[in-house]
Design a protein around this motif. Structure first.
Motif, short mmCIF file in Angstrom:
data_model
loop_
_atom_site.label_atom_id
_atom_site.label_comp_id
_atom_site.label_asym_id
_atom_site.label_seq_id
_atom_site.Cartn_x
_atom_site.Cartn_y
_atom_site.Cartn_z
N PHE A 6 27.66 7.15 56.39
CA PHE A 6 27.83 8.46 56.50
C PHE A 6 29.21 9.00 56.32
N VAL A 7 29.87 8.34 57.08
CA VAL A 7 31.34 8.83 56.94
C VAL A 7 31.79 9.00 55.49
N LEU A 8 31.48 7.87 54.61
CA LEU A 8 31.85 7.81 53.29
C LEU A 8 31.17 8.92 52.27
N LEU A 9 29.91 9.31 52.77
CA LEU A 9 29.58 10.43 52.11
C LEU A 9 30.31 11.62 52.16
N GLY A 10 31.06 12.04 53.07
CA GLY A 10 32.01 12.86 53.01
C GLY A 10 33.25 12.60 52.15
N LEU A 11 33.52 11.35 51.98
CA LEU A 11 34.80 11.03 51.22
C LEU A 11 34.52 11.10 49.72
N VAL A 50 26.06 21.48 47.33
CA VAL A 50 25.34 21.44 48.39
C VAL A 50 26.56 21.29 49.57
N LEU A 51 27.16 19.99 49.54
CA LEU A 51 27.69 19.43 50.81
C LEU A 51 28.77 20.40 51.36
N ARG A 52 29.77 20.82 50.31
CA ARG A 52 30.91 21.54 50.79
C ARG A 52 30.41 22.95 51.27
N PRO A 53 29.65 23.63 50.54
CA PRO A 53 29.16 25.10 50.95
C PRO A 53 28.86 24.92 52.53
N VAL A 54 27.69 23.80 52.60
CA VAL A 54 27.12 23.54 54.07
C VAL A 54 28.37 23.28 54.98
N ALA A 55 29.14 22.50 54.64
CA ALA A 55 30.30 21.97 55.64
C ALA A 55 31.25 23.21 55.87
N VAL A 56 31.52 24.07 54.96
CA VAL A 56 32.36 25.23 54.99
C VAL A 56 31.52 26.28 56.19
N GLY A 57 30.37 26.37 55.97
CA GLY A 57 29.70 27.42 56.74
C GLY A 57 29.41 26.86 58.07
N TYR A 58 29.19 25.27 58.29
CA TYR A 58 29.22 24.81 59.46
C TYR A 58 30.45 24.88 60.47
N VAL A 59 31.49 24.79 59.91
CA VAL A 59 32.86 25.01 60.52
C VAL A 59 32.91 26.27 60.91
N ALA A 60 32.39 27.42 60.02
CA ALA A 60 32.56 29.00 60.32
C ALA A 60 31.86 29.37 61.33
N VAL A 178 16.74 11.62 60.04
CA VAL A 178 17.36 12.50 58.93
C VAL A 178 18.20 13.29 59.84
N LEU A 179 17.96 13.89 60.93
CA LEU A 179 18.82 14.96 61.91
C LEU A 179 20.15 14.15 61.81
N VAL A 180 20.17 12.98 62.49
CA VAL A 180 21.46 12.23 62.65
C VAL A 180 22.09 12.15 61.30
N PHE A 181 21.65 11.67 60.15
CA PHE A 181 22.10 11.61 58.80
C PHE A 181 22.85 12.75 58.63
N ALA A 182 22.22 14.04 58.59
CA ALA A 182 22.62 15.19 58.13
C ALA A 182 23.89 15.66 58.97
N LEU A 183 23.70 15.54 60.53
CA LEU A 183 24.78 15.79 61.35
C LEU A 183 26.22 14.85 60.83
N LYS A 184 25.98 13.53 60.52
CA LYS A 184 27.24 12.81 60.27
C LYS A 184 27.83 13.33 58.83
N ALA A 185 26.80 13.47 58.06
CA ALA A 185 27.36 13.78 56.69
C ALA A 185 28.07 15.16 56.61
N VAL A 186 27.51 16.44 57.28
CA VAL A 186 28.14 17.32 57.32
C VAL A 186 29.47 17.41 58.16
N GLU A 187 29.43 16.71 59.21
CA GLU A 187 30.85 16.66 60.05
C GLU A 187 31.68 15.98 59.51
N ALA A 188 31.35 14.79 58.89
CA ALA A 188 32.30 13.84 58.02
C ALA A 188 32.85 14.82 56.92
#
Length: 243
Positions: A6-11, A50-60, A178-188
């Motif tokens: 999951f961490v590598l999903l962000g990489l 997908v991932l970057r827009p979600v991550a930016v919104g998550y941080v905001a 699925v929830l844990v996967f999503a949380l790890k991916a977005v946070e990473a």
């Protein structure tokens, strides 16, 4: 382990598209004809839309303490994996630390939402079966850029599959998984936003990411004390730690 995947999903999704320069064959990367197009797909499609827009919104919208609790929780449910792999690697001390962390954070830390163990001097010990195979003398194998998963190697992909069978993560229901996967991916992905310029400014983001990935694997395999080698010009220790 699962966490590593999951961490590598962000990489995998940080840089802009780059032209492929002429280069010598990298023996670590015999599947480059597959890996480069997959890297471009991950960057230009999955991350961009997908991932970057979600991550930016998550941080905001997510307060820092809440983000910290998310990381603590996902780290805590992976602690049994750390215990098993530390034991298989003959690291009794690290196994004991991970057991203590899991017990403390699951109770006093309220199901791992708070990292009480670190304040007691029990720092997290990240061990996975890919590292275990490395300690046993098994080489990396071919470098792989996986769709939606990011960089890996044949050895670490095998390790991830094995780690996925370790409790308590296997005890989760499908929606919880699925929830844990999503949380790890977005946070990473969110944690890597400040480091994007390192890839964007590199001559070849694909090669840069690959080199950083192998450095990180070496760093983990030697518990933070890898053999001393010359570091690349753009090397950034904070970026390496965030992978």
């Amino acid at each position: 382990m699962l966490r590593q995947s999951f961490v590598l999903l962000g990489l995998l999704v940080l840089a802009g598209c780059a032209q492929v320069p002429d280069e010598k064959i990298d023996e670590r990367d015999p599947l480059q004809s597959f890996n480069r197009p997959m890297y471009d797909f991950n960057m230009d499609v999955l991350d961009a839309y997908v991932l970057r827009p979600v991550a930016v919104g998550y941080v905001a919208v997510t307060p820092t303490p809440v983000r910290r609790s998310v990381v603590n929780f996902t780290d805590n449910i992976s602690a049994p994996t750390d215990v098993i792999n530390a034991t298989l690697q003959g690291k009794a001390g690290n196994a004991g630390i991970s057991v203590a962390r899991f017990l403390v954070n699951s109770t006093v830390g309220i199901f791992g939402l708070f990292d009480v163990a670190t304040s007691l001097g029990l720092n997290i010990v990240d061990e996975d079966f890919g590292q275990t195979l490395g300690v046993w003398g098994i080489g990396d194998g071919a470098y792989l850029m996986l769709p939606g998963m990011g960089p890996s190697t044949a050895r670490n992909l095998t390790g991830d599959v094995v780690d996925n069978f370790v409790l308590p993560e296997i005890a989760l229901t499908t929606p919880q998984t699925v929830l844990v996967f999503a949380l790890k991916a977005v946070e990473a992905r969110a944690s890597l936003i400040p480091q994007e310029s390192l890839l964007n400014e590199s001559l070849d983001p694909y090669i840069f990411m690959k080199d950083i990935y192998f450095q990180r694997q070496l760093y983990e395999l030697h518990d933070g004390n890898p053999p001393i080698e010359e570091e690349p010009e753009d090397f950034d220790e904070d970026f390496l730690e965030s992978l």
